[in-house]
Design a protein around this motif. Structure first.
Motif, mmCIF file in Angstrom:
data_model
loop_
_atom_site.group_PDB
_atom_site.id
_atom_site.type_symbol
_atom_site.label_atom_id
_atom_site.label_comp_id
_atom_site.label_asym_id
_atom_site.label_seq_id
_atom_site.Cartn_x
_atom_site.Cartn_y
_atom_site.Cartn_z
ATOM 1 N N VAL A 178 -15.701 5.921 3.045
ATOM 2 C CA VAL A 178 -14.292 5.626 2.778
ATOM 3 C C VAL A 178 -13.702 6.793 2.005
ATOM 4 C CG1 VAL A 178 -14.805 4.250 0.690
ATOM 5 C CG2 VAL A 178 -12.645 3.918 1.894
ATOM 6 N N TYR A 232 -15.051 0.809 -5.504
ATOM 7 C CA TYR A 232 -16.131 1.273 -4.616
ATOM 8 C C TYR A 232 -17.444 1.520 -5.367
ATOM 9 C CZ TYR A 232 -12.776 1.421 -0.807
ATOM 10 O OH TYR A 232 -11.849 1.063 0.148
ATOM 11 N N ALA A 239 -11.840 -10.744 -2.820
ATOM 12 C CA ALA A 239 -11.407 -10.521 -1.431
ATOM 13 C C ALA A 239 -11.819 -9.125 -0.946
ATOM 14 C CB ALA A 239 -9.892 -10.697 -1.316
ATOM 15 N N ARG A 291 -5.198 6.114 -6.321
ATOM 16 C CA ARG A 291 -5.482 4.669 -6.217
ATOM 17 C C ARG A 291 -6.584 4.321 -7.223
ATOM 18 N NH1 ARG A 291 -2.221 3.065 -2.319
ATOM 19 N NH2 ARG A 291 -2.042 4.206 -0.355
ATOM 20 N N ALA A 308 -18.452 -0.042 -7.929
ATOM 21 C CA ALA A 308 -18.993 -1.366 -8.267
ATOM 22 C C ALA A 308 -19.717 -1.983 -7.070
ATOM 23 C CB ALA A 308 -17.871 -2.290 -8.737
ATOM 24 N N ARG A 332 -12.719 2.287 -9.242
ATOM 25 C CA ARG A 332 -13.598 1.364 -9.985
ATOM 26 C C ARG A 332 -14.302 0.440 -8.989
ATOM 27 N NH1 ARG A 332 -11.513 1.165 -15.231
ATOM 28 N NH2 ARG A 332 -13.463 0.163 -15.779
ATOM 29 N N LEU A 354 -7.598 -0.457 3.529
ATOM 30 C CA LEU A 354 -8.006 -1.670 2.804
ATOM 31 C C LEU A 354 -6.957 -1.959 1.748
ATOM 32 C CD1 LEU A 354 -9.980 -3.889 1.748
ATOM 33 C CD2 LEU A 354 -11.070 -2.112 0.377
ATOM 34 N N LEU A 391 0.831 -1.207 0.000
ATOM 35 C CA LEU A 391 0.000 0.000 0.000
ATOM 36 C C LEU A 391 0.865 1.256 0.000
ATOM 37 C CD1 LEU A 391 -3.094 0.447 0.125
ATOM 38 C CD2 LEU A 391 -2.940 0.338 2.607
ATOM 39 N N SER A 446 -10.551 7.763 -0.392
ATOM 40 C CA SER A 446 -9.507 7.072 -1.140
ATOM 41 C C SER A 446 -8.717 8.055 -1.986
ATOM 42 C CB SER A 446 -10.127 5.979 -2.019
ATOM 43 O OG SER A 446 -9.100 5.253 -2.633
HETATM 44 C C1 LIG Z 1 -9.260 -1.719 -4.459
HETATM 45 C C2 LIG Z 1 -8.930 -3.168 -4.046
HETATM 46 C C3 LIG Z 1 -9.010 -3.286 -2.528
HETATM 47 C C4 LIG Z 1 -9.966 -4.097 -4.682
HETATM 48 O O1 LIG Z 1 -9.776 -5.418 -4.179
HETATM 49 P P1 LIG Z 1 -10.134 -6.732 -5.050
HETATM 50 O O2 LIG Z 1 -10.092 -7.898 -4.142
HETATM 51 O O3 LIG Z 1 -9.273 -6.780 -6.249
HETATM 52 O O4 LIG Z 1 -11.623 -6.413 -5.502
HETATM 53 P P2 LIG Z 1 -12.767 -7.488 -5.885
HETATM 54 O O5 LIG Z 1 -12.152 -8.647 -6.580
HETATM 55 O O6 LIG Z 1 -13.582 -7.789 -4.675
HETATM 56 O O7 LIG Z 1 -13.625 -6.614 -6.918
HETATM 57 C C5 LIG Z 1 -15.013 -6.355 -6.757
HETATM 58 C C6 LIG Z 1 -15.469 -5.576 -7.974
HETATM 59 O O8 LIG Z 1 -14.875 -4.275 -7.986
HETATM 60 C C7 LIG Z 1 -14.571 -3.899 -9.348
HETATM 61 N N1 LIG Z 1 -13.118 -3.763 -9.497
HETATM 62 C C8 LIG Z 1 -12.150 -4.104 -8.597
HETATM 63 N N2 LIG Z 1 -10.930 -3.799 -9.082
HETATM 64 C C9 LIG Z 1 -11.131 -3.271 -10.316
HETATM 65 C C10 LIG Z 1 -10.244 -2.782 -11.314
HETATM 66 N N3 LIG Z 1 -8.890 -2.796 -11.148
HETATM 67 N N4 LIG Z 1 -10.776 -2.319 -12.469
HETATM 68 C C11 LIG Z 1 -12.119 -2.317 -12.671
HETATM 69 N N5 LIG Z 1 -13.019 -2.785 -11.742
HETATM 70 C C12 LIG Z 1 -12.513 -3.249 -10.582
HETATM 71 C C13 LIG Z 1 -15.119 -5.002 -10.218
HETATM 72 O O9 LIG Z 1 -16.473 -4.685 -10.537
HETATM 73 C C14 LIG Z 1 -15.050 -6.193 -9.289
HETATM 74 O O10 LIG Z 1 -15.962 -7.218 -9.629
HETATM 75 P P3 LIG Z 1 -15.562 -8.285 -10.795
HETATM 76 O O11 LIG Z 1 -14.143 -8.704 -10.550
HETATM 77 O O12 LIG Z 1 -16.569 -9.385 -10.600
HETATM 78 O O13 LIG Z 1 -15.705 -7.551 -12.090
HETATM 79 C C15 LIG Z 1 -7.511 -3.592 -4.550
HETATM 80 O O14 LIG Z 1 -7.414 -3.298 -5.931
HETATM 81 C C16 LIG Z 1 -6.369 -2.903 -3.833
HETATM 82 O O15 LIG Z 1 -5.914 -3.364 -2.786
HETATM 83 N N6 LIG Z 1 -5.871 -1.778 -4.412
HETATM 84 C C17 LIG Z 1 -4.737 -1.031 -3.826
HETATM 85 C C18 LIG Z 1 -5.070 -0.380 -2.503
HETATM 86 C C19 LIG Z 1 -6.335 0.439 -2.542
HETATM 87 O O16 LIG Z 1 -6.652 1.129 -3.485
HETATM 88 N N7 LIG Z 1 -7.050 0.375 -1.417
HETATM 89 C C20 LIG Z 1 -8.249 1.137 -1.207
HETATM 90 C C21 LIG Z 1 -7.857 2.392 -0.511
HETATM 91 S S1 LIG Z 1 -9.190 3.051 0.427
#
Ligand SMILES: CC(C)(COP(=O)(O)OP(=O)(O)OC[C@H]1O[C@@H](n2cnc3c(N)ncnc32)[C@H](O)[C@@H]1OP(=O)(O)O)[C@@H](O)C(=O)NCCC(=O)NCCS
Length: 148
Positions: free
Chosen positions: A111, A124, A89, A117, A126, A122, A78, A22, A113
């Motif tokens: 939240v 939140y 996850a 990031r 969703a 995308r 997160l 992160l 963000s």
């Molecule tokens: C944001 C984050 C927590 C998402 O976690 P993740 O486990 O990959 O998310 P999920 O698999 O549960 O995704 C749920 C939905 O969100 C959307 N989504 C998640 N990541 C996406 C991406 N990179 N691009 C487009 N849509 C996305 C999709 O609709 C997805 O559903 P689908 O895979 O069935 O299409 C992860 O990318 C992360 O750790 N990023 C870096 C740190 C960060 O940004 N933290 C949040 C700071 S507050």
């Protein structure tokens, strides 16, 4: 399918590894110390997601009262491991935070963000979150009086 559970002090090393992803410093002892303090409080939630026995993500949420807007739960951290993303996850962790907010009768789940990031902006929407405002975050070091 990822599962989620409340974090344990023994998760400190895995949580720290993800915290480094992160962009924060990785200090396992400091993480463990903070975890122990957080886990002792009922206004704090720290969850981990695991898949295949490995910790793939963590979430911290905080419940607090705000004079002008009521009782809020805020997700304050997160992250999901880069090699475990798009496997549900993040969704599972946020769903558990929503449940926790609901059992505490919170009015809103919030939240903030960083605009940099990109995945999160995308993710939140969703999950049904909408943008309520855009802010600038200011900070200032706290000065501590030197002992006499
Ligand atoms: C944001 C984050 C927590 C998402 O976690 P993740 O486990 O990959 O998310 P999920 O698999 O549960 O995704 C749920 C939905 O969100 C959307 N989504 C998640 N990541 C996406 C991406 N990179 N691009 C487009 N849509 C996305 C999709 O609709 C997805 O559903 P689908 O895979 O069935 O299409 C992860 O990318 C992360 O750790 N990023 C870096 C740190 C960060 O940004 N933290 C949040 C700071 S507050």
């Amino acid at each position: 399918m990822p599962t989620t559970r409340t974090a344990l002090p023994s998760d400190a090393a895995a949580i720290t590894e993800l915290t480094v992803q992160l962009g924060y410093p990785g200090d396992i002892a400091a993480t463990r110390h903070r975890l122990e303090r957080l886990l002792a409080r009922d206004d704090q939630l720290v969850l981990v997601a695991s898949a295949g026995g490995k910790i793939s993500g963590w979430l911290q949420a905080h419940a607090y009262d705000v004079l002008e807007s009521g009782f809020i739960v805020e997700i304050v951290g997160l992250v999901v491991a880069t090699d475990c993303r798009r496997s549900g996850a993040g969704r599972a962790l946020v769903q558990q935070a929503q449940l926790w907010a609901s059992t505490r009768h919170a009015q809103t789940l919030v939240v903030r963000s960083n605009i940099l990031r990109t995945e999160s902006h995308r993710f939140y929407p969703a999950l049904g979150f909408t943008v309520s405002k855009t802010q600038t975050v200011y900070e200032k070091p706290v000065q501590h009086p030197s002992p006499a």
